[in-house]
Design a protein around this motif. Structure first.
Motif, mmCIF file in Angstrom:
data_model
loop_
_atom_site.group_PDB
_atom_site.id
_atom_site.type_symbol
_atom_site.label_atom_id
_atom_site.label_comp_id
_atom_site.label_asym_id
_atom_site.label_seq_id
_atom_site.Cartn_x
_atom_site.Cartn_y
_atom_site.Cartn_z
ATOM 1 N N PHE A 46 13.473 -6.812 2.117
ATOM 2 C CA PHE A 46 12.576 -5.557 1.910
ATOM 3 C C PHE A 46 12.851 -4.825 0.524
ATOM 4 O O PHE A 46 12.127 -4.667 -0.402
ATOM 5 C CB PHE A 46 12.507 -4.389 2.903
ATOM 6 N N GLU A 47 14.009 -4.790 -0.042
ATOM 7 C CA GLU A 47 14.244 -4.201 -1.270
ATOM 8 C C GLU A 47 13.871 -5.252 -2.448
ATOM 9 O O GLU A 47 13.252 -4.758 -3.248
ATOM 10 C CB GLU A 47 15.837 -4.170 -1.482
ATOM 11 N N ARG A 48 13.952 -6.670 -2.342
ATOM 12 C CA ARG A 48 13.469 -7.635 -3.111
ATOM 13 C C ARG A 48 11.970 -7.504 -3.057
ATOM 14 O O ARG A 48 11.265 -7.908 -3.995
ATOM 15 C CB ARG A 48 14.116 -8.997 -2.838
ATOM 16 N N ALA A 49 11.413 -7.299 -2.016
ATOM 17 C CA ALA A 49 9.808 -7.330 -1.565
ATOM 18 C C ALA A 49 9.165 -6.243 -2.407
ATOM 19 O O ALA A 49 7.991 -6.221 -2.532
ATOM 20 C CB ALA A 49 9.536 -7.284 -0.294
ATOM 21 N N LEU A 50 9.850 -5.073 -2.723
ATOM 22 C CA LEU A 50 9.289 -4.189 -3.476
ATOM 23 C C LEU A 50 8.643 -4.323 -4.823
ATOM 24 O O LEU A 50 7.629 -3.847 -5.235
ATOM 25 C CB LEU A 50 10.497 -3.030 -3.846
ATOM 26 N N LYS A 51 9.122 -5.392 -5.368
ATOM 27 C CA LYS A 51 8.493 -6.167 -6.553
ATOM 28 C C LYS A 51 7.028 -6.529 -6.293
ATOM 29 O O LYS A 51 6.097 -6.872 -7.035
ATOM 30 C CB LYS A 51 9.289 -7.238 -7.203
ATOM 31 N N HIS A 52 6.963 -7.196 -5.116
ATOM 32 C CA HIS A 52 5.892 -7.877 -4.806
ATOM 33 C C HIS A 52 4.668 -7.048 -3.878
ATOM 34 O O HIS A 52 3.752 -7.461 -3.813
ATOM 35 C CB HIS A 52 6.021 -9.278 -4.039
ATOM 36 N N ASP A 53 5.233 -6.435 -2.932
ATOM 37 C CA ASP A 53 4.505 -5.746 -2.134
ATOM 38 C C ASP A 53 5.034 -4.321 -1.770
ATOM 39 O O ASP A 53 5.474 -4.068 -0.684
ATOM 40 C CB ASP A 53 4.253 -6.460 -0.946
ATOM 41 N N LYS A 54 5.096 -3.553 -2.807
ATOM 42 C CA LYS A 54 5.675 -2.134 -2.678
ATOM 43 C C LYS A 54 5.407 -1.420 -1.543
ATOM 44 O O LYS A 54 6.306 -0.651 -0.962
ATOM 45 C CB LYS A 54 5.516 -1.359 -4.164
ATOM 46 N N ALA A 55 4.303 -1.287 -1.318
ATOM 47 C CA ALA A 55 3.649 -0.327 0.080
ATOM 48 C C ALA A 55 4.260 -0.873 1.508
ATOM 49 O O ALA A 55 4.811 -0.227 1.963
ATOM 50 C CB ALA A 55 2.192 -0.278 0.145
ATOM 51 N N ARG A 56 4.116 -2.112 1.637
ATOM 52 C CA ARG A 56 4.654 -2.544 3.041
ATOM 53 C C ARG A 56 6.178 -2.543 2.789
ATOM 54 O O ARG A 56 6.904 -2.471 3.960
ATOM 55 C CB ARG A 56 4.107 -3.658 3.312
ATOM 56 N N ALA A 57 6.663 -2.841 1.721
ATOM 57 C CA ALA A 57 8.389 -2.840 1.681
ATOM 58 C C ALA A 57 9.014 -1.520 1.960
ATOM 59 O O ALA A 57 9.826 -1.191 2.461
ATOM 60 C CB ALA A 57 8.745 -3.538 0.390
ATOM 61 N N GLU A 58 8.084 -0.644 1.211
ATOM 62 C CA GLU A 58 8.585 0.889 1.429
ATOM 63 C C GLU A 58 8.621 1.329 2.780
ATOM 64 O O GLU A 58 9.445 2.175 3.341
ATOM 65 C CB GLU A 58 8.008 1.759 0.355
ATOM 66 N N TYR A 59 7.207 0.818 3.390
ATOM 67 C CA TYR A 59 7.313 1.419 4.807
ATOM 68 C C TYR A 59 8.353 0.641 5.694
ATOM 69 O O TYR A 59 8.760 1.436 6.522
ATOM 70 C CB TYR A 59 5.916 0.863 5.225
#
Length: 73
Positions: A46-59
């Motif tokens: 999810f940390e890596r996903a912050l670059k691609h889909d910030k809203a869902r990764a932060e959730y």
């Protein structure tokens, strides 16, 4: 390796928490074994996903943080 994991847990019944090492994936196929994974390792994705889909990764990271809070109690 998978052979070692299968031999080690051949007579085991219950839950096994792992870090996601691929060899442990074979344990999911054994009746009576439940494989559970480590949130710390899952959180990395999810940390890596912050670059691609910030809203869902932060959730997701917020929810994981809530689980960490429960474990601290």
């Amino acid at each position: 390796s998978m052979k070692v994991a299968l031999e080690l847990f051949k007579d085991y019944q219950g839950a096994i928490q792992t870090d996601g090492y691929a060899a442990y994936g074979t344990l999911e196929k054994i009746k009576g074994i439940i494989v559970i994974y480590c949130w710390a390792h899952a959180r990395r994705y999810f940390e890596r996903a912050l670059k691609h889909d910030k809203a869902r990764a932060e959730y997701a990271m917020t929810i994981i943080g809530m689980l960490y809070d429960v474990e601290r109690i």
